[in-house]
Every structure is written in structure tokens, then in C-alpha cells.
Design an enzyme around this catalytic site. Structure first.
Site, PDB file in Angstrom:
ATOM      1  CG  ASP A   1      10.325  -8.249   4.301  1.00 30.57           C
ATOM      2  OD1 ASP A   1       8.685  -8.186   5.037  1.00 30.57           O
ATOM      3  OD2 ASP A   1      10.482  -7.816   5.369  1.00 30.57           O
TER       4      ASP A   1
ATOM      5  CD  GLU B   1       5.646  -6.101   6.064  1.00 31.79           C
ATOM      6  OE1 GLU B   1       6.473  -6.931   7.149  1.00 31.79           O
ATOM      7  OE2 GLU B   1       4.940  -6.021   6.128  1.00 31.79           O
TER       8      GLU B   1
END
Length: 406
Positions: A266, A310
Site C-alpha cells: 500500500d 493504491e
């Protein structure tokens, strides 16, 4: 210009492949050539022994020579058909066929003046049968077949008219009719042969076109499959491709009883990055992170996918937990080395947090359990300050897997 009266359009009007097939039919006659030569040699020998006439012996010699010549030509073609163009081989066949036909015709015409008419009838009967057979065999090239008919029957026709015999004059009319019929037959067979060869060529072209279309379709399908399974922004695999690949590798590791590891990545403070630098810069950031992470996955079986937003996920089959941690740390360093500025991050540049998990698949367990453990480890990494790797507390043991699957 071709020799021996063979018109250029005979073979030049067709494709090289069809021309080769036409010539093949001219040289696939070993049995019929041997049989025809044997018949005339036998008739010549019988006539010579029965009458002592030198013309019968001459017929024997000529039949033997022409037969050996034709068989020699056939053998040469069988050994090296590509040593000369089809048109050259056709002219050679034409020369041999016309020489044989002229010899038969001249011999039959001379024998009409021999006193022993029963032998003459035998020769003429054999000549008619062999002439028709030869014309049929060589109908693929009309010049050869037509020449055989003319050269075989014209001397007999003229000789019948010159004998002064009323019966032979009548027979000359039958010879003329036979000539017309034979020419009509060769013309019909020539057309049919060319039609069949043209249809065969069209069929081959159609098959080739279909094969080319099939290959083009396979290329398009592979391209579409790539588009369907690839994330358009980063070039990594998309979520759908990840699900399929993860399930496939899970089943394989289950069969082989090998560990399977999974990394969840992440991007730290990515929302703040987008707010500060804009979404276009955010897209570039994700692209560079995907490229850096992909370089760290060195084995062909390892796979990187965009998990959503993301987040990225890496599948590491046949990899224990310590190996997965080393790869995760390599990714961590590679992303930091990109030097992507991030003023809203306490680190001053773009970083990632990674959660790692490992399982040895057993019956009843699902790959989603491995994903859930990696997700928990990622949450632990983010809660612990980000820009780090965290692992699930321990690799899930078989008893725990069985309990979780109930």
C-alpha cells in the site's frame, strides 16, 4: 519459345503448383509404358518369326528403343523432379511421346502392305488401344495427347488410301472417325483435369486463407486476453487476473505441498500525495512503483497485480515466509530509491507499507485465507508507522487452516 510445338500457354497459364501437378501426371506411367512396349515388341517378334519380314523386326527394335527411352525419362523425373522447370519436363515428355507415336504410326502404315493380313489386324488393333490409352494418360497437356493421335493415325489413314483396296479405303474413313473421337476425348479430359486441379488449388488457397485468418484471430485473442487481464494504468495484472492466478498457484502448491507466500503493498499517504500534486502525478507515481516492484520479482512464477486503488499484491509460489520477507524488503528499498518527493509524508518521499503472509495449502483451505492474513499484516505495518514490512504472526499451521475453514 518452347520446343516441339508446345505452346507457352500450356503450362504458363497455370500456377507453378498446378504446372507441377500436370507434369506429375505425365511421368506416372511406368506400368502402362512397360505394357505398351511389351505388346508391340511381342507383335514384332511374332511377325518376324512367322513371316521373316524385316519390317516386323524393325518394329520390334523401335518398340524396344522407344519404351526404354520413355522409362528412362520417367526414372529421371522420379529421382530429381526439381532439377528442371515443369515446362522443360513437359517438352521432354512431349518429345518421347511424339517419337513413340510416330514410330507406331509409320510401322502400322508399312505393315498394311504385308501379305499376312491377320498379323496386320493384330498390330492395328493393338495400336488403336495403345493410342487411346496414351492420349488419355497425357490429356493433362493437350499438345502431347493431340500429337500422339495425329502421329499414330495419320500414317495409317494415308496408307489405307494409297493401297488401292476398296476395303482399306473404307477403313480409312473409320480411322478418320477414330481420330476425331480421340481428339474430342483428349480435349474433354484436358478440360476436366484442369478443372479438378484448379478446384484443388482453390481449395488449398482457401485452407491457407483460413489458416492465416485463424492465426490472426489467435493473435487478436491473445491481445484481447492481455487487455482484459492487464491494468491499463500500471501495466501490471489487474484484480481479475490476480484472482485467477492466485487460485491456479494455490491448487498447484496444494498438489506439491509447497508453501505459497503473498505480499500486499500500500502506498503511504497516497491520498495526501494526490491532493498535493494532482491525480496525473499520482498516476505516474503508481506506474513507477509498479515497475520497481515488478523488477524485484525475479522468478517467472512470481506475479504482481494491482489490487485496487493504491494497493498492489504479489504472488510468490514455492516461497517460504523468510524468502517473501527478503523480496518485500527489496521492494521497499526499490521504491525509496525512486526518490519520488512527497512533502506531505514524514519521510519526505514516497514509501510503501507491505504485509507478508505464507501458508502451505491443505484440502479445505482457500487462498482468501492467505490474502486475509497478508491484509492483517499490512494493517499492522501501517499502524506501526508505515514504510516497513510486517508479517503475519506466524505461518498458518495445518490445524489452524482446518479450523478456519469450518
Amino acid at each position: 519459345m518452347p520446343q516441339f510445338g508446345l505452346r507457352p500457354t500450356e503450362l504458363d497459364a497455370v500456377s507453378p503448383r498446378t504446372a507441377r501437378k500436370l507434369v506429375d501426371t505425365l511421368y506416372q506411367q511406368t506400368t502402362s509404358l512397360t505394357a505398351g512396349g511389351a505388346v508391340f515388341m511381342a507383335l514384332g517378334l511374332i511377325g518376324f518369326l512367322g513371316t521373316g519380314s524385316r519390317w516386323y523386326f524393325a518394329g520390334f527394335v523401335v518398340a524396344a528403343c522407344t519404351c526404354m527411352l520413355r522409362l528412362w525419362q520417367t526414372r529421371r523425373y522420379a529421382r530429381a523432379p526439381d532439377s528442371a522447370p515443369p515446362s522443360v519436363w513437359a517438352r521432354r515428355s512431349l518429345a518421347g511421346a511424339w517419337l513413340t507415336a510416330a514410330s507406331w504410326g509409320a510401322w502400322s502404315a508399312v505393315l498394311l502392305f504385308e501379305p499376312e493380313k491377320s498379323l496386320v489386324i493384330m498390330v492395328l488393333s493393338a495400336q488403336s488401344a495403345c493410342m487411346i490409352g496414351g492420349a488419355v494418360r497425357n490429356a493433362a497437356v493437350r499438345a502431347i495427347a493431340s500429337g500422339q493421335v495425329f502421329l499414330t493415325l495419320t500414317p495409317v489413314f494415308v496408307a489405307c488410301l494409297l493401297t488401292g483396296s476398296g476395303y482399306l479405303n473404307i477403313y480409312a474413313g473409320f480411322v478418320a472417325l477414330l481420330m476425331v473421337a480421340a481428339l474430342a476425348l483428349t480435349r474433354h479430359l484436358n478440360r476436366q483435369t484442369r478443372l479438378l486441379l484448379r478446384q484443388d488449388e482453390e481449395k488449398s488457397e482457401l485452407v491457407a486463407s483460413l489458416e492465416a485468418a485463424k492465426q490472426d484471430l489467435e493473435v487478436i485473442n491473445r491481445h484481447l486476453e492481455t487487455l482484459v487481464s492487464t491494468d491499463a494504468l500500471t501495466g501490471a495484472a489487474n484484480r481479475r487476473a490476480f484472482d485467477l492466478n492466485a487460485a491456479r498457484e494455490w491448487r498447484r502448491c496444494l498438489r506439491e505441498q509447497e508453501p505459497m507466500s503473498l505480499l500486499l503493498l500500500d502506498v503511504d499517504y497516497f491520498k495526501l500525495f494526490n491532493d498535493l500534486y494532482g491525480h496525473i502525478a499520482g498516476d505516474v507515481c503508481l506506474q513507477e512503483i509498479a515497475a520497481a516492484a515488478a523488477v524485484a520479482l525475479r522468478r517467472p512464477a512470481d506475479g504482481l497485480a494491482r489490487y485496487g486503488g493504491e494497493e498492489f499484491v504479489a504472488i510468490l509460489p514455492n516461497t517460504p515466509l523468510d524468502g517473501a520477507v527478503r523480496i518485500a524488503e527489496h521492494i521497499l528499498r526499490a521504491v525509496s530509491a525512486l526518490g519520488l518527493g512527497h512533502e506531505a509524508s514524514p519521510f519526505g518521499h514516497v514509501t510503501v507499507s507491505i504485509g507478508a503472509a505464507c501458508m502451505v495449502p491443505v484440502p479445505g483451505a482457500e487462498v482468501q485465507q492467505l490474502t486475509a492474513r497478508a491484509d492483517a499484516a499490512l494493517y499492522d505495518a501501517k499502524r506501526s508507522g508505515r514504510n516497513r514490512v510486517k508479517t503475519a504472526s506466524k505461518p498458518m499451521m495445518r490445524m489452524e487452516i482446518a479450523a478456519a475453514s469450518r
